[in-house]
Design a protein around this motif. Structure first.
Motif, PDB file in Angstrom:
ATOM      1  N   ARG A   1      19.226  63.834   8.038  1.00 19.87           N
ATOM      2  CA  ARG A   1      18.351  62.664   8.020  1.00 19.87           C
ATOM      3  C   ARG A   1      18.805  61.689   6.950  1.00 19.87           C
ATOM      4  NH1 ARG A   1      12.363  65.328   8.730  1.00 19.87           N
ATOM      5  NH2 ARG A   1      12.726  66.146  10.803  1.00 19.87           N
ATOM      6  N   ALA A   2      18.300  60.496   7.046  1.00 16.47           N
ATOM      7  CA  ALA A   2      18.679  59.462   6.086  1.00 16.47           C
ATOM      8  C   ALA A   2      18.143  59.767   4.693  1.00 16.47           C
ATOM      9  CB  ALA A   2      18.161  58.103   6.565  1.00 16.47           C
ATOM     10  N   ASP A   3      17.029  60.509   4.575  1.00 19.31           N
ATOM     11  CA  ASP A   3      16.461  60.803   3.251  1.00 19.31           C
ATOM     12  C   ASP A   3      17.118  62.012   2.591  1.00 19.31           C
ATOM     13  OD1 ASP A   3      15.493  62.819   4.823  1.00 19.31           O
ATOM     14  OD2 ASP A   3      13.373  62.468   4.370  1.00 19.31           O
ATOM     15  N   GLY A   4      18.114  62.615   3.237  1.00 20.37           N
ATOM     16  CA  GLY A   4      18.854  63.714   2.638  1.00 20.37           C
ATOM     17  C   GLY A   4      18.200  65.063   2.786  1.00 20.37           C
ATOM     18  N   SER A   5      17.168  65.152   3.579  1.00 21.16           N
ATOM     19  CA  SER A   5      16.468  66.433   3.714  1.00 21.16           C
ATOM     20  C   SER A   5      17.197  67.400   4.629  1.00 21.16           C
ATOM     21  CB  SER A   5      15.043  66.203   4.231  1.00 21.16           C
ATOM     22  OG  SER A   5      15.080  65.677   5.534  1.00 21.16           O
ATOM     23  N   GLY A   6      18.196  66.941   5.334  1.00 20.76           N
ATOM     24  CA  GLY A   6      18.980  67.824   6.174  1.00 20.76           C
ATOM     25  C   GLY A   6      18.286  68.245   7.449  1.00 20.76           C
ATOM     26  N   GLY A   7      17.263  67.559   7.848  1.00 19.57           N
ATOM     27  CA  GLY A   7      16.597  67.874   9.101  1.00 19.57           C
ATOM     28  C   GLY A   7      15.516  68.925   8.976  1.00 19.57           C
ATOM     29  N   SER A   8      15.190  69.347   7.787  1.00 18.21           N
ATOM     30  CA  SER A   8      14.173  70.370   7.606  1.00 18.21           C
ATOM     31  C   SER A   8      12.793  69.739   7.681  1.00 18.21           C
ATOM     32  CB  SER A   8      14.353  71.048   6.243  1.00 18.21           C
ATOM     33  OG  SER A   8      13.301  71.930   6.007  1.00 18.21           O
ATOM     34  N   ASP A   9      11.924  70.324   8.462  1.00 21.60           N
ATOM     35  CA  ASP A   9      10.565  69.826   8.533  1.00 21.60           C
ATOM     36  C   ASP A   9       9.579  70.871   8.035  1.00 21.60           C
ATOM     37  OD1 ASP A   9      11.684  70.969  10.753  1.00 21.60           O
ATOM     38  OD2 ASP A   9      10.373  70.001  12.192  1.00 21.60           O
ATOM     39  N   GLY A  10       9.988  71.728   7.117  1.00 21.35           N
ATOM     40  CA  GLY A  10       9.066  72.661   6.500  1.00 21.35           C
ATOM     41  C   GLY A  10       8.976  73.998   7.179  1.00 21.35           C
ATOM     42  N   ASP A  11       9.656  74.211   8.265  1.00 21.84           N
ATOM     43  CA  ASP A  11       9.548  75.473   8.989  1.00 21.84           C
ATOM     44  C   ASP A  11      10.617  76.481   8.577  1.00 21.84           C
ATOM     45  OD1 ASP A  11       7.402  74.563  10.382  1.00 21.84           O
ATOM     46  OD2 ASP A  11       8.579  73.844  12.092  1.00 21.84           O
ATOM     47  N   ASP A  12      11.376  76.169   7.529  1.00 19.51           N
ATOM     48  CA  ASP A  12      12.456  77.066   7.125  1.00 19.51           C
ATOM     49  C   ASP A  12      11.942  78.294   6.375  1.00 19.51           C
ATOM     50  OD1 ASP A  12      14.702  74.331   6.379  1.00 19.51           O
ATOM     51  OD2 ASP A  12      14.216  75.323   8.260  1.00 19.51           O
ATOM     52  N   ASN A  13      10.695  78.304   5.936  1.00 21.43           N
ATOM     53  CA  ASN A  13      10.163  79.408   5.156  1.00 21.43           C
ATOM     54  C   ASN A  13       9.443  80.437   6.019  1.00 21.43           C
ATOM     55  OD1 ASN A  13      11.121  78.252   2.809  1.00 21.43           O
ATOM     56  ND2 ASN A  13       9.252  77.033   2.525  1.00 21.43           N
ATOM     57  N   VAL A  14       9.690  80.441   7.288  1.00 16.65           N
ATOM     58  CA  VAL A  14       9.040  81.377   8.196  1.00 16.65           C
ATOM     59  C   VAL A  14       9.736  82.729   8.106  1.00 16.65           C
ATOM     60  CG1 VAL A  14       8.484  81.849  10.607  1.00 16.65           C
ATOM     61  CG2 VAL A  14       8.372  79.524   9.737  1.00 16.65           C
ATOM     62  N   ASP A  15       8.965  83.797   7.878  1.00 20.17           N
ATOM     63  CA  ASP A  15       9.542  85.138   7.821  1.00 20.17           C
ATOM     64  C   ASP A  15       9.850  85.608   9.233  1.00 20.17           C
ATOM     65  OD1 ASP A  15       9.291  85.270   5.079  1.00 20.17           O
ATOM     66  OD2 ASP A  15       7.265  86.100   5.166  1.00 20.17           O
ATOM     67  N   VAL A  16      11.058  86.069   9.426  1.00 22.53           N
ATOM     68  CA  VAL A  16      11.482  86.580  10.719  1.00 22.53           C
ATOM     69  C   VAL A  16      11.426  88.094  10.655  1.00 22.53           C
ATOM     70  CG1 VAL A  16      13.342  86.703  12.393  1.00 22.53           C
ATOM     71  CG2 VAL A  16      12.957  84.601  11.118  1.00 22.53           C
ATOM     72  N   VAL A  17      10.618  88.687  11.510  1.00 24.71           N
ATOM     73  CA  VAL A  17      10.469  90.133  11.548  1.00 24.71           C
ATOM     74  C   VAL A  17      11.307  90.666  12.696  1.00 24.71           C
ATOM     75  CG1 VAL A  17       8.832  92.024  11.794  1.00 24.71           C
ATOM     76  CG2 VAL A  17       8.136  89.920  10.638  1.00 24.71           C
ATOM     77  N   PRO A  18      12.219  91.594  12.428  1.00 23.51           N
ATOM     78  CA  PRO A  18      13.029  92.125  13.521  1.00 23.51           C
ATOM     79  C   PRO A  18      12.169  92.955  14.464  1.00 23.51           C
ATOM     80  CG  PRO A  18      13.468  93.333  11.498  1.00 23.51           C
ATOM     81  CD  PRO A  18      12.559  92.201  11.133  1.00 23.51           C
ATOM     82  N   PRO A  19      12.501  92.977  15.733  1.00 22.03           N
ATOM     83  CA  PRO A  19      11.719  93.761  16.674  1.00 22.03           C
ATOM     84  C   PRO A  19      11.839  95.241  16.376  1.00 22.03           C
ATOM     85  CG  PRO A  19      13.693  92.893  17.712  1.00 22.03           C
ATOM     86  CD  PRO A  19      13.619  92.302  16.357  1.00 22.03           C
ATOM     87  N   GLN A  20      10.723  95.943  16.551  1.00 21.24           N
ATOM     88  CA  GLN A  20      10.712  97.385  16.315  1.00 21.24           C
ATOM     89  C   GLN A  20      10.713  98.114  17.648  1.00 21.24           C
ATOM     90  OE1 GLN A  20       7.394  98.186  13.833  1.00 21.24           O
ATOM     91  NE2 GLN A  20       8.159  96.979  12.129  1.00 21.24           N
ATOM     92  N   SER A  21      11.324  99.270  17.644  1.00 20.65           N
ATOM     93  CA  SER A  21      11.408 100.060  18.850  1.00 20.65           C
ATOM     94  C   SER A  21      10.071 100.721  19.143  1.00 20.65           C
ATOM     95  CB  SER A  21      12.485 101.135  18.696  1.00 20.65           C
ATOM     96  OG  SER A  21      12.508 101.958  19.841  1.00 20.65           O
ATOM     97  N   VAL A  22       9.730 100.814  20.412  1.00 17.64           N
ATOM     98  CA  VAL A  22       8.505 101.507  20.810  1.00 17.64           C
ATOM     99  C   VAL A  22       8.817 102.952  21.182  1.00 17.64           C
ATOM    100  CG1 VAL A  22       7.318  99.438  21.565  1.00 17.64           C
ATOM    101  CG2 VAL A  22       8.769 100.673  23.170  1.00 17.64           C
ATOM    102  N   LEU A  23      10.076 103.330  21.106  1.00 16.42           N
ATOM    103  CA  LEU A  23      10.466 104.694  21.435  1.00 16.42           C
ATOM    104  C   LEU A  23      10.272 105.582  20.207  1.00 16.42           C
ATOM    105  CD1 LEU A  23      13.787 103.924  23.325  1.00 16.42           C
ATOM    106  CD2 LEU A  23      11.554 104.393  24.309  1.00 16.42           C
ATOM    107  N   PRO A  24       9.918 106.861  20.407  1.00 18.59           N
ATOM    108  CA  PRO A  24       9.754 107.743  19.265  1.00 18.59           C
ATOM    109  C   PRO A  24      11.092 107.977  18.564  1.00 18.59           C
ATOM    110  CG  PRO A  24       9.555 108.966  21.315  1.00 18.59           C
ATOM    111  CD  PRO A  24       9.642 107.499  21.683  1.00 18.59           C
ATOM    112  N   ALA A  25      11.021 108.226  17.270  1.00 20.80           N
ATOM    113  CA  ALA A  25      12.236 108.451  16.495  1.00 20.80           C
ATOM    114  C   ALA A  25      12.879 109.759  16.909  1.00 20.80           C
ATOM    115  CB  ALA A  25      11.920 108.476  15.017  1.00 20.80           C
ATOM    116  N   ALA A  26      14.206 109.771  16.949  1.00 15.94           N
ATOM    117  CA  ALA A  26      14.926 110.982  17.333  1.00 15.94           C
ATOM    118  C   ALA A  26      14.944 111.940  16.160  1.00 15.94           C
ATOM    119  CB  ALA A  26      16.343 110.632  17.743  1.00 15.94           C
ATOM    120  N   ASP A  27      14.752 113.215  16.400  1.00 19.27           N
ATOM    121  CA  ASP A  27      14.751 114.225  15.316  1.00 19.27           C
ATOM    122  C   ASP A  27      16.121 114.659  14.964  1.00 19.27           C
ATOM    123  OD1 ASP A  27      12.031 114.187  15.013  1.00 19.27           O
ATOM    124  OD2 ASP A  27      11.706 115.665  16.605  1.00 19.27           O
TER     125      ASP A  27
END
Length: 97
Positions: A71-97
């Motif tokens: 952007r012209a103001d030097g913000s680099g196109g950030s509109d405040g959504d860069d601080n969103v925590d991304v949680v990786p998907p978890q498996s619904v399958l039981p853990a292998a023993d």
């Protein structure tokens, strides 16, 4: 017996393959048959046209947002959504023993 079958077949009235093509005359269902035929004739055209329009709009919006990375103001196109925590998907399958 063969004579009876041949007589029945020779006296049969022609059957119309299309309900709209035949002479509906005063049939109370004539309007419904005609409306249904029209709807079923137009539905695929609208579906294909809607899909093409969706791809066009999606492509147009994607191209428009790709050019806004700096952007012209030097913000680099950030509109405040860069601080969103991304949680990786978890498996619904039981853990292998």
């Amino acid at each position: 017996m063969l004579t009876v079958i041949l007589h029945i077949l020779s006296d049969a009235l022609p059957a119309w393959a299309c309900a709209v093509c035949g002479n509906l005359g005063e049939d109370p269902a004539a309007g419904a048959i005609l409306a249904g035929t029209g709807l079923l004739s137009v539905a695929p055209i609208l579906t294909i046209g809607g899909g093409i329009y969706y791809v066009y709009r999606k492509t147009k919006l994607d191209q428009g947002s790709a050019g806004d990375s700096s952007r012209a103001d030097g913000s680099g196109g950030s509109d405040g959504d860069d601080n969103v925590d991304v949680v990786p998907p978890q498996s619904v399958l039981p853990a292998a023993d």
